[in-house]
Design a protein around this motif. Structure first.
Motif, PDB file in Angstrom:
ATOM      1  N   TRP A   1      -0.581   4.794  -0.532  1.00 51.88           N
ATOM      2  CA  TRP A   1      -0.949   5.451  -0.843  1.00 51.88           C
ATOM      3  C   TRP A   1      -1.845   6.413  -1.886  1.00 51.88           C
ATOM      4  CZ3 TRP A   1      -5.295   5.775   3.098  1.00 51.88           C
ATOM      5  CH2 TRP A   1      -5.003   4.618   4.041  1.00 51.88           C
TER       6      TRP A   1
ATOM      7  N   TRP B   1       1.237  -1.486  -0.262  1.00 51.34           N
ATOM      8  CA  TRP B   1      -0.403  -0.056   0.177  1.00 51.34           C
ATOM      9  C   TRP B   1       1.196   0.753   0.231  1.00 51.34           C
ATOM     10  CZ3 TRP B   1      -5.308  -0.312  -0.567  1.00 51.34           C
ATOM     11  CH2 TRP B   1      -6.274   0.926  -0.158  1.00 51.34           C
TER      12      TRP B   1
ATOM     13  N   CYS C   1     -13.628   7.516  -8.118  1.00 49.18           N
ATOM     14  CA  CYS C   1     -12.404   6.511  -8.375  1.00 49.18           C
ATOM     15  C   CYS C   1     -11.891   6.240  -9.195  1.00 49.18           C
ATOM     16  CB  CYS C   1     -12.770   5.776  -7.472  1.00 49.18           C
ATOM     17  SG  CYS C   1     -11.971   3.943  -6.672  1.00 49.18           S
TER      18      CYS C   1
ATOM     19  N   GLU D   1      -5.655   4.284  -5.245  1.00 49.77           N
ATOM     20  CA  GLU D   1      -5.603   2.854  -3.754  1.00 49.77           C
ATOM     21  C   GLU D   1      -6.614   4.354  -2.831  1.00 49.77           C
ATOM     22  OE1 GLU D   1      -1.190   0.729  -4.326  1.00 49.77           O
ATOM     23  OE2 GLU D   1      -1.984   2.514  -2.885  1.00 49.77           O
ATOM     24  N   THR D   2      -6.283   5.325  -2.820  1.00 51.76           N
ATOM     25  CA  THR D   2      -7.455   5.997  -1.636  1.00 51.76           C
ATOM     26  C   THR D   2      -8.325   6.396  -2.070  1.00 51.76           C
ATOM     27  OG1 THR D   2      -4.892   7.565  -1.223  1.00 51.76           O
ATOM     28  CG2 THR D   2      -7.311   8.357  -0.515  1.00 51.76           C
ATOM     29  N   TRP D   3      -8.501   5.739  -2.981  1.00 51.48           N
ATOM     30  CA  TRP D   3     -10.141   6.142  -3.356  1.00 51.48           C
ATOM     31  C   TRP D   3     -11.105   4.919  -3.433  1.00 51.48           C
ATOM     32  CZ3 TRP D   3     -13.530  10.314  -3.323  1.00 51.48           C
ATOM     33  CH2 TRP D   3     -12.954  11.960  -3.311  1.00 51.48           C
TER      34      TRP D   3
END
Length: 216
Positions: A151, A149, A196, A155-157
């Motif tokens: 960020w 991961w 996203c 990936e965040t959304w």
């Protein structure tokens, strides 16, 4: 179809030309991860639209039935005033209870029941696929970039999407919210999925971005 049409008409020519995959995409995870994520987005957007339809129909039925139930309840109470005290009270209470029950989501209208069932099943399926997609993406990211991961905006959304629909399932199954309130959370997820799916790719900067609107 809208996505394909938008890609054909809106993307610049250089992004429409086929080219060799970058090294990070040359993996067996590509087909699995992308396919699962696309299926999850589709199921979630359909479920969110159904949830929005449920909210709209429920509000409409409440507004239209509210006036009718109020007038019928008042008429029933006035009619029961000529009865004996015990019989009048029982009849009035029964009338109020039956009218209130008719206004509850899923009671007295088959369309509400069907919309609620379809949206719940679609969002549940989409949530499960999204979970699998995020996990597979994390494994692939570790294989390609050495980190599960990072960020990245995508990936965040994706995580925000997961949290929104996890909240929907929690409010529906655990928190005991009214079906309309839980469906409103599911309907809100449509905006988050669209950001996203499209917005991050066009405007974001990161490992998943193919943006051109920001000049990158």
């Amino acid at each position: 179809l809208l996505a394909v049409g938008g890609a054909t008409l809106a993307l610049p020519p250089e992004l429409q030309k086929s080219a060799a995959l970058v090294p990070a995409l040359k993996s067996n995870w590509l087909m699995m991860h992308v396919t699962v994520m696309m299926m999850s987005y589709a199921a979630l957007m359909v479920g969110s639209l159904l949830a929005a339809g449920f909210v709209g129909l429920d509000v409409y039925l409440e507004l239209t039935k509210g006036a009718d139930s109020s007038s019928s309840t008042a008429g029933a109470i006035a009619e029961n005033e000529s009865m004996d005290g015990g019989e009048a009270g029982s009849a009035a209470v029964a009338t109020v209870v039956s009218n209130a029950a008719a206004l509850l989501p899923g009671r007295g209208d088959a369309r509400l029941v069907e919309l609620d069932s379809l949206s719940y099943r679609s969002l549940g399926l989409g949530f499960a696929l999204l979970t699998v997609g995020i996990i597979s993406g994390a494994v692939w990211a570790n294989e390609a970039w050495g980190s599960y991961w990072s960020w990245d905006p995508k990936e965040t959304w994706a995580l925000i999407c997961w949290l929104v629909y996890a909240s929907y399932l929690h409010t529906r199954l655990v928190a005991g919210w009214r079906p309309r309130d839980a469906a409103a959370v599911g309907a809100f997820g449509f905006v988050v999925v669209w950001i996203c799916y499209v917005g991050v790719n066009l405007f974001g900067v990161g490992l998943h971005s193919y943006g051109f609107l920001n000049g990158s």
